[in-house]
Each structure stands twice: as structure tokens, then as C-alpha cells.
Design a protein around this motif. Sequence first.
Motif, short mmCIF file in Angstrom:
data_model
loop_
_atom_site.label_atom_id
_atom_site.label_comp_id
_atom_site.label_asym_id
_atom_site.label_seq_id
_atom_site.Cartn_x
_atom_site.Cartn_y
_atom_site.Cartn_z
N ARG A 122 0.85 -1.18 0.00
CA ARG A 122 0.00 0.00 0.00
C ARG A 122 0.90 1.24 0.00
O ARG A 122 2.10 1.15 0.24
N MET A 123 0.29 2.39 -0.25
CA MET A 123 1.07 3.60 -0.46
C MET A 123 1.96 3.94 0.74
O MET A 123 3.09 4.40 0.58
N GLU A 124 1.48 3.70 1.94
CA GLU A 124 2.27 4.00 3.12
C GLU A 124 3.53 3.12 3.20
O GLU A 124 4.57 3.56 3.67
N GLU A 125 3.41 1.88 2.72
CA GLU A 125 4.58 1.00 2.69
C GLU A 125 5.59 1.47 1.65
O GLU A 125 6.80 1.36 1.84
N VAL A 126 5.09 1.98 0.52
CA VAL A 126 5.98 2.55 -0.49
C VAL A 126 6.71 3.75 0.10
O VAL A 126 7.91 3.95 -0.15
N ALA A 127 6.01 4.56 0.88
CA ALA A 127 6.64 5.72 1.52
C ALA A 127 7.79 5.29 2.42
O ALA A 127 8.83 5.95 2.48
N GLU A 128 7.62 4.16 3.10
CA GLU A 128 8.68 3.64 3.96
C GLU A 128 9.89 3.20 3.14
O GLU A 128 11.03 3.34 3.58
N MET A 130 10.83 4.64 0.41
CA MET A 130 11.49 5.90 0.05
C MET A 130 12.38 6.41 1.19
O MET A 130 13.47 6.94 0.96
N VAL A 131 11.91 6.24 2.42
CA VAL A 131 12.71 6.64 3.57
C VAL A 131 13.96 5.79 3.67
O VAL A 131 15.08 6.29 3.88
N GLN A 132 13.81 4.48 3.50
CA GLN A 132 14.95 3.56 3.59
C GLN A 132 15.99 3.85 2.51
O GLN A 132 17.19 3.66 2.74
N ALA A 133 15.54 4.34 1.37
CA ALA A 133 16.47 4.67 0.28
C ALA A 133 17.12 6.03 0.47
O ALA A 133 18.01 6.40 -0.29
N GLY A 134 16.67 6.77 1.48
CA GLY A 134 17.25 8.08 1.74
C GLY A 134 16.70 9.19 0.85
O GLY A 134 17.26 10.28 0.81
N LEU A 135 15.59 8.91 0.16
CA LEU A 135 15.02 9.91 -0.73
C LEU A 135 14.19 10.94 0.03
O LEU A 135 14.02 12.08 -0.42
N PRO A 139 8.06 9.57 6.02
CA PRO A 139 7.06 9.06 5.07
C PRO A 139 6.06 10.11 4.62
O PRO A 139 5.63 10.11 3.46
N GLU A 140 5.72 11.03 5.50
CA GLU A 140 4.73 12.04 5.15
C GLU A 140 5.21 12.95 4.02
O GLU A 140 4.39 13.50 3.28
N ALA A 141 6.52 13.10 3.88
CA ALA A 141 7.05 13.93 2.79
C ALA A 141 6.70 13.32 1.44
O ALA A 141 6.47 14.05 0.46
N PHE A 142 6.68 11.99 1.38
CA PHE A 142 6.29 11.30 0.14
C PHE A 142 4.77 11.28 0.00
O PHE A 142 4.22 11.57 -1.06
N LEU A 143 4.08 10.96 1.09
CA LEU A 143 2.63 10.82 1.04
C LEU A 143 1.94 12.14 0.72
O LEU A 143 0.89 12.15 0.07
N THR A 182 19.39 12.71 -5.45
CA THR A 182 18.90 14.07 -5.19
C THR A 182 17.52 14.31 -5.80
O THR A 182 17.03 15.45 -5.77
N ALA A 183 16.89 13.28 -6.35
CA ALA A 183 15.59 13.45 -7.02
C ALA A 183 14.53 13.90 -6.02
O ALA A 183 14.51 13.48 -4.87
N THR A 184 13.62 14.75 -6.50
CA THR A 184 12.50 15.16 -5.67
C THR A 184 11.44 14.06 -5.67
O THR A 184 11.47 13.15 -6.51
N VAL A 185 10.50 14.14 -4.74
CA VAL A 185 9.42 13.17 -4.69
C VAL A 185 8.63 13.17 -6.00
O VAL A 185 8.28 12.11 -6.54
N THR A 186 8.38 14.34 -6.53
CA THR A 186 7.65 14.44 -7.81
C THR A 186 8.41 13.75 -8.92
O THR A 186 7.82 13.03 -9.74
N GLU A 187 9.72 13.92 -8.97
CA GLU A 187 10.54 13.29 -10.01
C GLU A 187 10.53 11.77 -9.87
O GLU A 187 10.46 11.04 -10.87
N VAL A 188 10.57 11.28 -8.64
CA VAL A 188 10.52 9.83 -8.41
C VAL A 188 9.18 9.27 -8.87
O VAL A 188 9.11 8.24 -9.56
N ILE A 189 8.10 9.94 -8.50
CA ILE A 189 6.76 9.47 -8.89
C ILE A 189 6.59 9.52 -10.40
O ILE A 189 6.02 8.59 -11.01
N GLU A 190 7.09 10.56 -11.05
CA GLU A 190 7.02 10.65 -12.51
C GLU A 190 7.71 9.47 -13.16
O GLU A 190 7.22 8.89 -14.13
N LYS A 191 8.85 9.07 -12.63
CA LYS A 191 9.59 7.93 -13.17
C LYS A 191 8.79 6.65 -13.00
O LYS A 191 8.69 5.83 -13.93
N ILE A 192 8.19 6.48 -11.82
CA ILE A 192 7.40 5.28 -11.55
C ILE A 192 6.18 5.21 -12.47
O ILE A 192 5.85 4.15 -13.02
N LEU A 193 5.51 6.34 -12.66
CA LEU A 193 4.33 6.38 -13.52
C LEU A 193 4.70 6.10 -14.98
O LEU A 193 4.02 5.35 -15.68
#
Length: 372
Positions: A122-128, A130-135, A139-143, A182-193
Motif C-alpha cells: 500500500r502507499m504507506e509501505e511505499v513511503a517507507e 522511500m525513507v529507507q532509500a534516503g530519498l 514518510p509524510e514527505a512522500f505521502l 537528489t531526485a524530488t518526490v515528484t521526479e521519483v513518482i514521474e519515473k514510476i508512472l
Amino acid sequence: MNRLFRALMFLVIIGGIIVGGASELLRSEIARAADPTSDEVVEFVVEPGQSVSEIAANLKRAGLIRQPLLFRLMASRQQASANLQAGTYQLTPSMTMAQIIAALQSAPSSEEVQITIIPGMRMEEVAEVMVQAGLVDDPEAFLAVARDAMPFKENHALLESIPEGQGLEGYLFPDTYRVEATATVTEVIEKILTEGFDANFSTFETEIIAEGPDGNPPTVHQIVTMASIVQREAANNEEMPHLAYIFWNRLKPEHADEVAGRLQADPTLQYALGEPGNWWPKLDELTTEEINNNTHPYNTRYIQGLPPGPIANPGLQALRAAARPGALRPDGSDGSDDLYFVAKCGEPGHAFAATLAEFQQLEQAYLNCPSR
């Protein structure tokens, strides 16, 4: 004596020609690119600790060099073997071997990190993740970004059917991605999409045969929602198409007397009850009344039809199953009338039934299972 001397001189001259020719061929091969006409950029990854032999083999596999042995010899001669840096490089087949060796000695300017999204997260697990990867640090920064799909719709037509106010739950396609540290959350999500959801959904977008709750082809959002439930419910990939068939079947008006238009999928209530540290709580300790009468909009034992949105991020098999459900059971038998399923005893998978009576028999057998 003169004859012997002349013979020796002849051999020396011939040897020199051969050596000179071999040297010229060697110089020619070194200076020759794998494909001088191709400027296509190839993303080439050198993993930490890789040997020169492994790097050379991977370069050959990627179509960037012709002779791995020559690459190893050249790197050794230039004393570059120990200086090849880990990282992700942008190379082209038109580069010579010398140029590639030089490029691999300069670490990419931007360090990269790897993230892996597992099917059913689920999305909250994906956020975790992102934290583990140091991005992100929290988690709230991603969510905070992922909970609003609206800004991403302009660049991704497949998101069009997401209702206003909904996030990207279900669209963070499970896969492994390499992104700049150094990617932003938006850049990471764009790549995933782009590389994940868009690329994979398009492989079956024109082959959708499922019927939505209104009898029309389902929207992308309905397919993703159904796929997320199938992903969490299925015990294996083989049964996914039939599980999807049963769930779509339950939403048809002609089966209102049997199931009242309810999916009755436990994972949807688990999603509703999930909390940090226990995102998928077991329902064993809840009474039937507590399960059936929980009015949460995602509890499909209470609500009719699909929940408002996905409950997890489904993989390709689950997405395909939701788009192309199958009336056949995994064993090949006809299951076109199936409306029910029960976990099997002692093996991963489900048994299927067309009637409530059959379901109750299967359920009792499962409850009596010694290995349950």
C-alpha cells in the motif's frame, strides 16, 4: 653461409610484416566502435565490486563493445582496471573502447539509489521504502505528494479516471527503479508512472474484456481498483484471472439475490483498519458482526460495488487479470457460474464454488483443516 643468412633475414622480414599487420589489426579494433553509426544512448550500470571481466561481459551484452578480452587487456595496459567506478553511465555504441574506458573511470556526477516496490504494497509501505532509500526523511514527505493525483494527470492520460480528491494508490507500479539520490518526490513518482504504470498498462490496454458494474467496459480506475483486491486476495498468479472473474460476477445485477452486489473481500477491511506498524491486520480476532457491520467506505462486506479506489499497488499479473478475467478455473474446469471461493487446506490457493451450499461445504472443510 650466405644462403642461411638470407633465409634468416627473410624470416625476420616476414615476421616483422606479420607482427606489424597484427599490431595494425589490433589498433584498428581498439579504435573501432561497436556501431559507429548509432548515437542511441544506453544506460549502463557498473555495480560496486564488479570485476573488469564482468564489466566487459556486460558491455558486450549491451552492444557497446565487440571484444571483451580486448577490453580487459586494454584496461590492464592502461592501468585502469582498478579505477573503473561504480555508477550509472550514459554510453553509446559509437564510442570507441578507449572512450568507454575513460568514461568508466569518472564516476557519474549524480549518485543513484535503488528502490523496489513489491506487488501488494500500500502507499504507506511505499513511503517507507522511500525513507529507507534516503530519498525522504519522513514518510509524510512522500505521502503529501502521492495523495493528490491531480498534478500528475496532465502528463499521464491513464490517470484521467481517478476521481477528484484521490491519490496515486494503485498506480505506483511494483518494480525496481534506479533514481538520482537528489531526485524530488515528484521526479521519483514521474519515473514510476512513466516507466512502470504507463508502460505496463499499455501492453494490454486494447485487450480489455471485463465488464464494469454498469455492464460497460470498466474505467482504468475501476480496473486498478479490482486488480489491487485480486493482488491481495490471490494465493498465486495462476488463480488471479478467475478470482477477478468472480469479483466482477458478484457485481452483476443478476446475482443480487446471492451476494447483494458485495465483493466481500477481506483485504478491503484490512486496508480500512491498517495502521503504522500493522498495515494489514489479521481479522481473526473480530466477530462476524464487527466485520460485516463496519461502515468504512472500503469495507466491501458492508458496501456494495467497488470501494472508492485501490487498496494496494498491483503488479502486472493482477492488472491483466482484472482487465481480462477468466471463466476457467486454474485447473482448466468450467467456473463460469462461480461466485464463491475458500482457501484450500494445506496448500496455497483457493477452491471455487457456484452455490452457497457448495461454498459452505468448502468452508467447513477449511475450518476443520488440521494445518490451518
